[in-house]
Design a protein around this motif. Structure first.
Motif, PDB file in Angstrom:
ATOM      1  N   ASN A  62       0.822  -1.225   0.000  1.00  0.00           N
ATOM      2  CA  ASN A  62       0.000   0.000   0.000  1.00  0.00           C
ATOM      3  C   ASN A  62       0.849   1.265   0.000  1.00  0.00           C
ATOM      4  OD1 ASN A  62      -2.506  -1.404   0.031  1.00  0.00           O
ATOM      5  ND2 ASN A  62      -2.223  -1.759   2.213  1.00  0.00           N
ATOM      6  N   MET A  63       1.826   1.306  -0.896  1.00  0.00           N
ATOM      7  CA  MET A  63       2.652   2.498  -1.052  1.00  0.00           C
ATOM      8  C   MET A  63       2.944   2.701  -2.534  1.00  0.00           C
ATOM      9  SD  MET A  63       6.475   1.229   0.212  1.00  0.00           S
ATOM     10  CE  MET A  63       6.042   1.254   1.899  1.00  0.00           C
ATOM     11  N   SER A  64       3.480   3.833  -2.865  1.00  0.00           N
ATOM     12  CA  SER A  64       3.824   4.097  -4.263  1.00  0.00           C
ATOM     13  C   SER A  64       5.085   3.328  -4.646  1.00  0.00           C
ATOM     14  CB  SER A  64       4.050   5.595  -4.491  1.00  0.00           C
ATOM     15  OG  SER A  64       5.243   6.007  -3.842  1.00  0.00           O
ATOM     16  N   GLN A  65       5.264   3.136  -5.937  1.00  0.00           N
ATOM     17  CA  GLN A  65       6.455   2.441  -6.428  1.00  0.00           C
ATOM     18  C   GLN A  65       7.704   3.225  -6.074  1.00  0.00           C
ATOM     19  OE1 GLN A  65       8.573   3.474  -9.260  1.00  0.00           O
ATOM     20  NE2 GLN A  65       9.909   1.755  -8.780  1.00  0.00           N
ATOM     21  N   SER A  66       7.643   4.544  -6.184  1.00  0.00           N
ATOM     22  CA  SER A  66       8.830   5.356  -5.878  1.00  0.00           C
ATOM     23  C   SER A  66       9.179   5.285  -4.387  1.00  0.00           C
ATOM     24  CB  SER A  66       8.649   6.803  -6.331  1.00  0.00           C
ATOM     25  OG  SER A  66       7.582   7.415  -5.654  1.00  0.00           O
ATOM     26  N   ALA A  67       8.168   5.246  -3.512  1.00  0.00           N
ATOM     27  CA  ALA A  67       8.433   5.117  -2.072  1.00  0.00           C
ATOM     28  C   ALA A  67       9.056   3.757  -1.779  1.00  0.00           C
ATOM     29  CB  ALA A  67       7.148   5.290  -1.274  1.00  0.00           C
ATOM     30  N   TYR A  68       8.553   2.704  -2.435  1.00  0.00           N
ATOM     31  CA  TYR A  68       9.132   1.378  -2.239  1.00  0.00           C
ATOM     32  C   TYR A  68      10.568   1.338  -2.766  1.00  0.00           C
ATOM     33  CZ  TYR A  68      10.398  -3.431  -2.431  1.00  0.00           C
ATOM     34  OH  TYR A  68      11.106  -4.589  -2.266  1.00  0.00           O
ATOM     35  N   SER A  69      10.800   1.915  -3.914  1.00  0.00           N
ATOM     36  CA  SER A  69      12.145   1.947  -4.494  1.00  0.00           C
ATOM     37  C   SER A  69      13.119   2.631  -3.549  1.00  0.00           C
ATOM     38  CB  SER A  69      12.125   2.673  -5.841  1.00  0.00           C
ATOM     39  OG  SER A  69      13.422   2.778  -6.369  1.00  0.00           O
ATOM     40  N   ASP A  70      12.683   3.721  -2.939  1.00  0.00           N
ATOM     41  CA  ASP A  70      13.540   4.437  -1.980  1.00  0.00           C
ATOM     42  C   ASP A  70      13.882   3.566  -0.771  1.00  0.00           C
ATOM     43  OD1 ASP A  70      13.587   6.645  -3.616  1.00  0.00           O
ATOM     44  OD2 ASP A  70      12.181   7.826  -2.411  1.00  0.00           O
ATOM     45  N   LEU A  71      12.933   2.718  -0.338  1.00  0.00           N
ATOM     46  CA  LEU A  71      13.215   1.793   0.764  1.00  0.00           C
ATOM     47  C   LEU A  71      14.226   0.734   0.335  1.00  0.00           C
ATOM     48  CD1 LEU A  71       9.650   1.072   2.201  1.00  0.00           C
ATOM     49  CD2 LEU A  71      11.406   2.543   3.173  1.00  0.00           C
TER      50      LEU A  71
END
Length: 80
Positions: free
Chosen positions: A32-41
C-alpha cells in the motif's frame, strides 16, 4: 557498521522481491505504497521503520528476524 547493516537489509529485500518474481510496483501495491516510495526503501534512500520491515517480511512470508539479522562475522585467518 550501521550503514553496512542497512545495506544488507536493503539487499535482502531486493533479493526476496526478485525471488518472488515481483516487480517493485507489484510489491509496492502489496505494501500500500507508491512504487517510488518502495524503491527508496529498497535502495536505502529512505529509512525503513520496524512497522514497514514487519510488513515487508509478512508480504514475502519471511521471518522478520531473518530479514534484520546482522551479517555473519568474518575473521581473517592468520598466515603461518
Amino acid at each position: 557498521m550501521k550503514n553496512e547493516v542497512k545495506t544488507i537489509i536493503c539487499q535482502r529485500i531486493r533479493k526476496l522481491r526478485k525471488c518472488k518474481g515481483l516487480s517493485q510496483q507489484e510489491t509496492a501495491d502489496l505494501l500500500n505504497m507508491s512504487q517510488s516510495a518502495y524503491s527508496d526503501l529498497e535502495t536505502g534512500k529512505t529509512a525503513i521503520d520496524i512497522e514497514k520491515l514487519s510488513r515487508i517480511a509478512e508480504v514475502f512470508q519471511y521471518l522478520l528476524t531473518q530479514l534484520i539479522a546482522p551479517p555473519p562475522m568474518r575473521f581473517k585467518t592468520a598466515k603461518t
